[in-house]
Write an enzyme that holds these catalytic residues in place. Structure first.
Site, PDB file in Angstrom:
ATOM      1  N   LYS A 184       0.900  -1.271   0.133  1.00  0.00           N
ATOM      2  CA  LYS A 184       0.054   0.209  -0.007  1.00  0.00           C
ATOM      3  C   LYS A 184       0.776   1.112   0.028  1.00  0.00           C
ATOM      4  CE  LYS A 184      -3.852   2.078   2.537  1.00  0.00           C
ATOM      5  NZ  LYS A 184      -4.741   2.032   3.721  1.00  0.00           N
ATOM      6  N   SER A 207      -9.968   2.223   2.495  1.00  0.00           N
ATOM      7  CA  SER A 207      -8.946   2.956   1.815  1.00  0.00           C
ATOM      8  C   SER A 207      -8.022   1.952   1.065  1.00  0.00           C
ATOM      9  CB  SER A 207      -8.146   3.916   2.609  1.00  0.00           C
ATOM     10  OG  SER A 207      -7.300   3.306   3.410  1.00  0.00           O
ATOM     11  N   SER A 222     -10.426  -0.265   6.916  1.00  0.00           N
ATOM     12  CA  SER A 222      -9.733  -0.176   5.655  1.00  0.00           C
ATOM     13  C   SER A 222      -9.068  -1.310   4.800  1.00  0.00           C
ATOM     14  CB  SER A 222      -8.718   1.125   5.671  1.00  0.00           C
ATOM     15  OG  SER A 222      -9.571   2.472   5.432  1.00  0.00           O
TER      16      SER A 222
END
Lengths: 496, 99
Positions: A79, A154, A178
């Site tokens: 990420k 997210s 998330s």
């Protein structure tokens, strides 16, 4: 079978035994990225050369007779909120476009130490604020099940990368859901470890008392292997827990629920929940009972206040954390033409560099922390946080784990909630309590909703440092579901 | 009654160092009003007898050993800076003309 369809555990074993090289495995995944990521847009940056170099170093170690770890040579998508000194790190924001950090996050360093091959950096909602990746400054990621729908957020780039076989593993961060929400809506496994169990050092901060790095994988064992690889105490993170990593891999291999007490959270269900989500949740309850678990209903009355408390606490912390983006030491600077003061340059930089959701949350947090409003908003939210921890404590006197749907609905269409912040926030309804109390929680696929054929996730919540319980229950369910489905749920996803 | 006015948003934007356009103020005022209206529910259960929690972990004063270790070089620290002068971050004027 193609290398990109294999599990991380299988790939690690094949590489360790020399049946395939780490370079071959990495190249297969780079080829897959080239083939499908034009449609998915999971990656913000693909580090092909660095990945192949890392893979060939693993192959050289093996050739030299060195013993390799279980994930050595296995690719991972990372990420883009973790700092990486050899790759750009943007947090999905224009304010950090092209930024190259001078150091690696602890999680990044531990991935490298475990021999994992970092394929690149994945898309996210700006500064991890959102549930759809629509808040990324670099475009939306598409759900592999239906390209017109969101992949969750997210950590939506990470979920989509794994669900579309571009990587067997990926990293995420979970502040209000998330990791679990994107895992649920893409039909994969996502785990939020106990707060403090995985290091925040080098994670670009959103809400420091909630941010928790964790793994994504296509199956429970792979998630546990990655969890174990990057977890454990870190002196660089003052909120890191000083204790052993719970035995997550052993629990994932064991996968047994006989005699386990399972609590269904009474407050999560009913109005606002999609029928297909509730139906798959009911299947999961029945399956757990058939596997020997004792399922009871448990009331956690304060959980209904978790969402409002979260949307005061997280913005408050974000308004403070994001003050560092002032255009002075790194990142974007706007208006530095000799006619503007430093303060004006900061305000122009932040207005140009932050997207709408980030601005909303900074102002919301600033409001909640303002004198005159502090007690009513931030102060009250902190009290709700105490109540939620108490509800968990009381519940875990009665049961070993709590379960709920991970999300109230399946993946929604891109654009549907983009202009309605409150509707977007509801995606985190069931996941937030575990963040506020710091508990461990996982999402595991539990079937497809009848009305839209999209994946549904089951959330399993365990006490602080009870991460292994999440894996134990998830593995038992996965095994039973897969024997019913004739394989993993992802085989039902349309071909790309 | 709306919880938050356009003027209040302008004030919040100033405090937050966000140079918002006038057209943005109305947009954010409407949205923040809805959000604040929804989250204000926390006050319903936040009675005086409940202690606040700022954190999930009961940790205080965490230190690591006070050892000298390598840190970033000036070049590394300045590598991502928007403007550099004489091995330092160059920033816009922060003092008034009279200073």
């Amino acid at each position: 079978m193609s290398l990109t369809r294999k599990t991380a555990a299988e790939l690690g074993a094949l590489i360790a035994s020399g049946e395939v090289s780490a370079v071959e495995v990495t190249q297969a995944h780079l080829d897959r990225i080239a083939e499908v990521d034009g449609e998915i847009h999971a990656f913000l940056h693909v580090a092909a050369d660095a990945a192949l170099e890392q893979a060939s170093a693993i192959d050289a170690k093996r050739a030299a007779g060195e013993r390799l770890g279980p994930l050595a040579g296995v690719p991972v998508a990372h990420k883009d909120v973790f700092t990486t000194k050899d790759m750009p790190t943007t947090a999905g924001s224009k304010i950090l476009e092209g930024y190259r950090p001078p150091y690696d996050a602890t999680i990044t360093a531990r991935l490298r130490e475990a021999g994992l091959v970092i394929l690149g950096k994945t898309n996210l909602d700006e500064f991890a604020m959102g549930s759809s990746t629509e808040n990324s400054a670099y475009g939306t990621t598409h759900n592999p099940w239906d390209l017109g729908r969101i992949p969750g957020g997210s950590s939506g780039g990470s979920s989509a990368a794994v669900a579309s076989y571009q990587a067997p593993l990926s990293t995420g961060t979970d502040t209000g859901g998330s990791i679990r929400q994107p895992a649920a809506v893409t039909g994969i496994v996502g785990m939020k470890p106990t707060y403090g169990g995985s290091s925040r050092y080098g994670v670009i901060a959103f809400a420091s008392s909630l941010d928790t790095p964790g793994p994504f994988a296509r199956n429970v064992l792979d998630a546990a292997l990655l969890h174990e690889a990057f977890s454990g105490h870190d002196v660089m993170d003052t909120t890191s827990i000083h204790s052993e990593v719970p035995p997550v891999v052993e629990a994932a291999r064991r996968g047994d629920v006989s005699g386990l007490r399972v609590g269904v959270v009474k407050e999560f269900g009913g109005e606002g929940y999609q029928a297909g989500v509730l139906a798959r949740f009911q299947d999961s309850v029945e399956l757990l009972e058939s596997l020997g678990a004792k399922v009871v209903e448990v009331s956690c009355p304060s959980f209904t206040y978790a969402l409002p408390a979260y949307y005061l606490i997280a913005p408050s912390e974000c308004s403070s954390n994001l003050a560092r983006f002032d255009g002075m030491r790194y990142g974007l600077r706007v208006g530095d033409d000799g006619t503007h003061s430093a303060e004006e340059v900061m305000a122009l930089t932040r207005a140009a560099g932050f997207g709408a959701e980030v601005k909303r949350r900074i102002m919301l947090g600033t409001y909640a922390l303002s004198s005159g409003y502090y007690d009513a908003y931030y102060g009250s939210a902190q009290k709700v946080r105490t109540l939620i921890a108490r509800d968990f404590e009381a519940a875990f006197h009665q049961v070993d784990v709590l379960i709920s749907p991970t999300t109230p609905t399946t993946a929604f269409p891109i654009g549907e909630r983009a202009d309605d912040p409150m509707a977007m926030y509801l995606a985190d309804l069931c996941t937030i309590p575990a963040n506020l109390a710091g508990n461990a929680a996982i999402s595991v696929p539990c079937g497809l909703a009848d009305e839209d054929g999209l994946p549904v996730g089951l959330q399993i919540m365990a006490p602080v440092l009870g991460d292994d319980r999440c894996y134990r229950v998830a593995a038992a369910l996965e095994k039973a579901f897969e024997s019913r489905w004739g394989g993993p749920l992802l085989k039902e996803a349309p071909a790309l | 009654m709306s919880a938050i006015t356009r003027d209040e948003v302008a004030h919040l934007a100033r405090l937050s160092r966000l140079a918002l356009a006038d057209t943005e103020l109305d947009h954010y005022a409407a949205q923040l009003d809805v959000i604040i209206g929804a989250v204000a529910r926390v006050a319903e259960v936040a009675t005086d007898d409940i202690p606040p929690s700022s954190h999930a972990l009961p940790l205080t004063n965490v230190y690591r050993p006070d050892e000298v270790r390598r840190c970033l070089t000036p070049e590394q620290a300045l590598a991502a800076a928007p403007a550099v002068q004489d091995s330092r971050f160059r920033v816009p004027r922060i003092l008034g003309e009279e200073a």
